[in-house]
Design an enzyme around this catalytic site. Sequence first.
Site, PDB file in Angstrom:
ATOM      1  N   GLY A   1     -14.796 -34.346  31.063  1.00  0.00           N
ATOM      2  CA  GLY A   1     -15.641 -35.216  30.252  1.00  0.00           C
ATOM      3  C   GLY A   1     -15.455 -35.100  28.750  1.00  0.00           C
ATOM      4  O   GLY A   1     -16.336 -35.496  27.973  1.00  0.00           O
TER       5      GLY A   1
ATOM      6  N   ARG B   1     -15.140 -47.721  49.614  1.00  0.00           N
ATOM      7  CA  ARG B   1     -15.111 -47.869  48.160  1.00  0.00           C
ATOM      8  C   ARG B   1     -16.133 -48.914  47.671  1.00  0.00           C
ATOM      9  O   ARG B   1     -16.841 -48.706  46.692  1.00  0.00           O
ATOM     10  CB  ARG B   1     -13.702 -48.290  47.739  1.00  0.00           C
ATOM     11  CG  ARG B   1     -13.516 -48.435  46.242  1.00  0.00           C
ATOM     12  CD  ARG B   1     -12.182 -49.105  45.894  1.00  0.00           C
ATOM     13  NE  ARG B   1     -11.065 -48.564  46.646  1.00  0.00           N
ATOM     14  CZ  ARG B   1     -10.481 -47.396  46.408  1.00  0.00           C
ATOM     15  NH1 ARG B   1     -10.910 -46.655  45.418  1.00  0.00           N
ATOM     16  NH2 ARG B   1      -9.469 -46.993  47.126  1.00  0.00           N
TER      17      ARG B   1
ATOM     18  N   MET C   1     -11.697 -40.625  38.319  1.00  0.00           N
ATOM     19  CA  MET C   1     -10.512 -40.493  39.177  1.00  0.00           C
ATOM     20  C   MET C   1     -10.476 -41.454  40.358  1.00  0.00           C
ATOM     21  O   MET C   1      -9.774 -41.204  41.333  1.00  0.00           O
ATOM     22  CB  MET C   1     -10.387 -39.043  39.668  1.00  0.00           C
ATOM     23  CG  MET C   1     -10.136 -38.039  38.553  1.00  0.00           C
ATOM     24  SD  MET C   1      -8.674 -38.430  37.567  1.00  0.00           S
ATOM     25  CE  MET C   1      -7.395 -37.979  38.729  1.00  0.00           C
ATOM     26  N   ARG C   2     -11.232 -42.540  40.272  1.00  0.00           N
ATOM     27  CA  ARG C   2     -11.212 -43.495  41.393  1.00  0.00           C
ATOM     28  C   ARG C   2     -10.766 -44.872  40.931  1.00  0.00           C
ATOM     29  O   ARG C   2     -11.032 -45.273  39.802  1.00  0.00           O
ATOM     30  CB  ARG C   2     -12.603 -43.617  42.005  1.00  0.00           C
ATOM     31  CG  ARG C   2     -13.031 -42.369  42.705  1.00  0.00           C
ATOM     32  CD  ARG C   2     -14.272 -42.576  43.530  1.00  0.00           C
ATOM     33  NE  ARG C   2     -14.698 -41.311  44.079  1.00  0.00           N
ATOM     34  CZ  ARG C   2     -14.172 -40.756  45.159  1.00  0.00           C
ATOM     35  NH1 ARG C   2     -13.217 -41.347  45.825  1.00  0.00           N
ATOM     36  NH2 ARG C   2     -14.606 -39.588  45.586  1.00  0.00           N
TER      37      ARG C   2
ATOM     38  N   LEU D   1     -11.229 -48.782  40.957  1.00  0.00           N
ATOM     39  CA  LEU D   1     -12.418 -49.617  41.109  1.00  0.00           C
ATOM     40  C   LEU D   1     -12.160 -50.735  42.117  1.00  0.00           C
ATOM     41  O   LEU D   1     -11.058 -51.291  42.188  1.00  0.00           O
ATOM     42  CB  LEU D   1     -12.820 -50.220  39.760  1.00  0.00           C
ATOM     43  CG  LEU D   1     -13.120 -49.227  38.635  1.00  0.00           C
ATOM     44  CD1 LEU D   1     -13.629 -49.975  37.398  1.00  0.00           C
ATOM     45  CD2 LEU D   1     -14.131 -48.174  39.056  1.00  0.00           C
TER      46      LEU D   1
ATOM     47  N   HIS E   1      -5.785 -43.594  28.843  1.00  0.00           N
ATOM     48  CA  HIS E   1      -4.707 -43.032  29.658  1.00  0.00           C
ATOM     49  C   HIS E   1      -3.776 -42.232  28.746  1.00  0.00           C
ATOM     50  O   HIS E   1      -3.426 -42.686  27.650  1.00  0.00           O
ATOM     51  CB  HIS E   1      -3.933 -44.171  30.334  1.00  0.00           C
ATOM     52  CG  HIS E   1      -2.847 -43.686  31.230  1.00  0.00           C
ATOM     53  ND1 HIS E   1      -3.097 -43.222  32.514  1.00  0.00           N
ATOM     54  CD2 HIS E   1      -1.515 -43.565  31.038  1.00  0.00           C
ATOM     55  CE1 HIS E   1      -1.956 -42.843  33.057  1.00  0.00           C
ATOM     56  NE2 HIS E   1      -0.985 -43.035  32.191  1.00  0.00           N
TER      57      HIS E   1
ATOM     58  N   ASP F   1      -8.032 -53.783  34.982  1.00  0.00           N
ATOM     59  CA  ASP F   1      -7.949 -54.878  35.949  1.00  0.00           C
ATOM     60  C   ASP F   1      -7.449 -54.323  37.280  1.00  0.00           C
ATOM     61  O   ASP F   1      -7.480 -53.114  37.492  1.00  0.00           O
ATOM     62  CB  ASP F   1      -7.095 -56.045  35.412  1.00  0.00           C
ATOM     63  CG  ASP F   1      -5.650 -55.644  35.188  1.00  0.00           C
ATOM     64  OD1 ASP F   1      -5.233 -54.566  35.669  1.00  0.00           O
ATOM     65  OD2 ASP F   1      -4.917 -56.414  34.532  1.00  0.00           O
ATOM     66  N   GLU F   2      -6.950 -55.185  38.154  1.00  0.00           N
ATOM     67  CA  GLU F   2      -6.551 -54.752  39.499  1.00  0.00           C
ATOM     68  C   GLU F   2      -5.314 -53.869  39.490  1.00  0.00           C
ATOM     69  O   GLU F   2      -5.030 -53.185  40.470  1.00  0.00           O
ATOM     70  CB  GLU F   2      -6.261 -55.959  40.393  1.00  0.00           C
ATOM     71  CG  GLU F   2      -7.484 -56.698  40.896  1.00  0.00           C
ATOM     72  CD  GLU F   2      -8.098 -57.625  39.869  1.00  0.00           C
ATOM     73  OE1 GLU F   2      -7.522 -57.779  38.764  1.00  0.00           O
ATOM     74  OE2 GLU F   2      -9.157 -58.194  40.167  1.00  0.00           O
TER      75      GLU F   2
ATOM     76  N   ASP G   1      -3.376 -48.952  35.776  1.00  0.00           N
ATOM     77  CA  ASP G   1      -3.233 -48.703  34.326  1.00  0.00           C
ATOM     78  C   ASP G   1      -2.493 -49.847  33.629  1.00  0.00           C
ATOM     79  O   ASP G   1      -1.777 -49.614  32.639  1.00  0.00           O
ATOM     80  CB  ASP G   1      -2.508 -47.367  34.083  1.00  0.00           C
ATOM     81  CG  ASP G   1      -3.284 -46.184  34.652  1.00  0.00           C
ATOM     82  OD1 ASP G   1      -4.523 -46.202  34.597  1.00  0.00           O
ATOM     83  OD2 ASP G   1      -2.646 -45.242  35.155  1.00  0.00           O
TER      84      ASP G   1
HETATM   85  C1  GRF Z   1      -7.662 -37.681  29.884  1.00  0.00           C
HETATM   86  O1  GRF Z   1      -6.386 -37.191  29.587  1.00  0.00           O
HETATM   87  C2  GRF Z   1      -7.633 -39.175  30.093  1.00  0.00           C
HETATM   88  O2  GRF Z   1      -6.681 -39.817  29.315  1.00  0.00           O
HETATM   89  C3  GRF Z   1      -7.254 -39.276  31.555  1.00  0.00           C
HETATM   90  O3  GRF Z   1      -7.925 -38.212  32.184  1.00  0.00           O
HETATM   91  C4  GRF Z   1      -8.172 -37.176  31.223  1.00  0.00           C
HETATM   92  C5  GRF Z   1      -9.650 -36.958  31.235  1.00  0.00           C
HETATM   93  O4  GRF Z   1     -10.030 -35.885  30.416  1.00  0.00           O
HETATM   94  N1  GRF Z   1      -7.608 -40.576  32.088  1.00  0.00           N
HETATM   95  P1  GRF Z   1     -11.560 -35.704  30.044  1.00  0.00           P
HETATM   96  O5  GRF Z   1     -12.314 -35.630  31.368  1.00  0.00           O
HETATM   97  O6  GRF Z   1     -11.994 -36.864  29.226  1.00  0.00           O
HETATM   98  O7  GRF Z   1     -11.622 -34.411  29.297  1.00  0.00           O
END
Ligand code: GRF
Length: 201
Positions: free
Chosen positions: A18, A71, A96-97, A99, A115, A147-148, A151
């Site tokens: 986070g 989902r 980590m999912r 959508l 990303h 979007d779908e 990334d």
């Molecule tokens: C980050 O590197 C972000 O770019 C990627 O996942 C990581 C999350 O890190 N999608 P955090 O949970 O914000 O510390």
Amino acid sequence: MASVGKVARIGILISGRGSNMVALADAVSDGRIPTAEITVVISDRRNAAGLAGANIRGIETLVIERRGRPREQHDREIVAALKAREVGLVCLAGYMRVLSREFLDVYRGRILNIHPSLLPSFPGLEAQRQALEQGAKISGCTVHFVDETLDGGPITAQRVVPVYQGDTVETLSQRILIEEHKLYAEAVSLVLRSEGFESRS
Ligand code: GRF
């Protein structure tokens, strides 16, 4: 989302550490995102370390776990929680999912993700490792609409960092992360300005 003179209500989705969520919350607090509030932080994992960072800042947190559901059903609960709080912009921060279509349709054009690569290079998992394995001389981070595609949505902001000889996944990730924290706040502020949100001052 356009709503001149009003404050944008942001919901942040996390799964882990986070740190980007905290960076956004701090950018709102110190006025770098002057037109917003972090309304809620939602984690799909009960033990996400980031929940503590939100709690300490007085932000409402919710844990909405998948619990083996499809989902769509999981996303429906998250969307309902966001709508109930009149969230207008959703920021994914290490969520980590993937959508569901349903989620995307409700919040289309109002979901951002960060990303750790210069998209469209190195989408998906372990972007920093991919960059090192390909021998990239530069990498960085990207904020984009979701979007779908994996990334692949429209890019709103990017920041470049050098890749040094001898870099490991850890050293490169750390260099990129420092820039992620600045870039996400800038990108959110930019998006809100383009949507007509004004400063509170
Ligand atoms: C980050 O590197 C972000 O770019 C990627 O996942 C990581 C999350 O890190 N999608 P955090 O949970 O914000 O510390």
